[in-house]
Design a protein around this motif. Structure first.
Motif, PDB file in Angstrom:
ATOM      1  N   ALA A   1      -9.846  21.138  59.737  1.00  0.00           N
ATOM      2  CA  ALA A   1      -9.479  22.344  58.985  1.00  0.00           C
ATOM      3  C   ALA A   1     -10.719  23.162  58.654  1.00  0.00           C
ATOM      4  O   ALA A   1     -10.730  24.392  58.795  1.00  0.00           O
ATOM      5  CB  ALA A   1      -8.739  21.957  57.698  1.00  0.00           C
TER       6      ALA A   1
ATOM      7  N   SER B   1      -7.167  27.582  55.819  1.00  0.00           N
ATOM      8  CA  SER B   1      -7.945  26.351  56.004  1.00  0.00           C
ATOM      9  C   SER B   1      -8.286  25.707  54.663  1.00  0.00           C
ATOM     10  O   SER B   1      -8.440  24.479  54.583  1.00  0.00           O
ATOM     11  CB  SER B   1      -9.221  26.636  56.801  1.00  0.00           C
TER      12      SER B   1
ATOM     13  N   VAL C   1     -12.126  24.825  61.970  1.00  0.00           N
ATOM     14  CA  VAL C   1     -11.327  25.988  62.366  1.00  0.00           C
ATOM     15  C   VAL C   1     -11.538  27.133  61.387  1.00  0.00           C
ATOM     16  O   VAL C   1     -11.703  28.299  61.778  1.00  0.00           O
ATOM     17  CB  VAL C   1      -9.831  25.616  62.451  1.00  0.00           C
ATOM     18  N   GLY C   2     -11.539  26.801  60.095  1.00  0.00           N
ATOM     19  CA  GLY C   2     -11.684  27.835  59.077  1.00  0.00           C
ATOM     20  C   GLY C   2     -13.003  28.576  59.164  1.00  0.00           C
ATOM     21  O   GLY C   2     -13.039  29.809  59.138  1.00  0.00           O
TER      22      GLY C   2
END
Length: 222
Positions: free
Chosen positions: A145, A110, A148-149
């Protein structure tokens, strides 16, 4: 019998070398978070117009000196992925040894995505940034990103509580299950305070560093 005895020291040396290599890789996840934060804070203190109360560290990738933060993202991602490989080799199989490293790897990836898709400017940074609430395509990708990371990071900390408990570190295991709640609380408060978001994210990466260091010292194969 003699052949068996002579082979054993060689096997022990091979195992020791393999363990040292795994711990070396794990060092990536130990240093990634603190280095990323230190570099971000240092930049935020000297970049004109940047305010930790109004701006996210991601925005430091914008402007003339933005390449420094982009490199910071790339380096942190590489270190985290190396750490994930080391965790996998050290912990072996099981839920903690399989999913923990995989989730740390997603977290590392990410950072690369965040470098590829920079955040939008705003809140006075960089100088001359348009005062608009419209999100660009790369800004949306950056946000996704990061989402999600950090969800992967939270899940990784919960999963890694298992090998911590198996290694006798029950206090660490309890904390590793609680820290994600604080990280998510910081994210939810980000609409009110950017500093809360930064603090939550910082706590997450620092705790990952501490957990990885703990597992490197007393690994548990679970």
């Amino acid at each position: 019998m003699t052949q068996t005895l002579s082979a054993r020291p060689h096997a022990d040396r091979t195992s020791s070398t393999s363990g040292s290599a795994a711990r070396g890789l794990m060092a990536g996840a130990v240093v990634a978070g603190p280095l990323f934060l230190a570099a971000g804070i240092a930049q935020g203190l000297v970049r004109d117009g940047f305010d930790f109360g109004r701006n996210a560290i991601s925005q430091l990738a914008l402007g003339e000196a933005g390449w420094i933060q982009t490199a910071n993202f790339l380096a942190a991602g590489a270190l985290l992925i190396a750490g994930a490989v080391g965790l996998r080799r050290t912990l072996g199989g099981g839920v903690g040894g399989t999913w923990g490293p995989a989730l740390v790897g997603v977290f590392g990836a990410s950072f690369w995505a965040a470098a590829l898709f920079p955040a939008d400017g705003g809140a006075g940074f960089p100088a001359g940034a348009p005062a608009t609430t419209a999100m660009s395509g790369h800004g949306l990708a950056h946000m996704l990103a990061g989402t999600v990371g950090y969800l992967a990071l939270c899940a990784a900390l919960v999963v890694l509580a298992r090998p911590l408990a198996a290694g006798g570190h029950r206090g660490w295991a309890v904390a590793s299950r609680l820290v994600p709640a604080a990280v998510l609380a910081g994210f939810m408060a980000s609409a009110v305070s950017v500093l809360a978001f930064t603090a939550g994210a910082g706590l997450g990466v620092v705790w990952l560093a501490a957990v990885t260091a703990r597992l490197a010292m007393t690994p548990a194969r679970r």
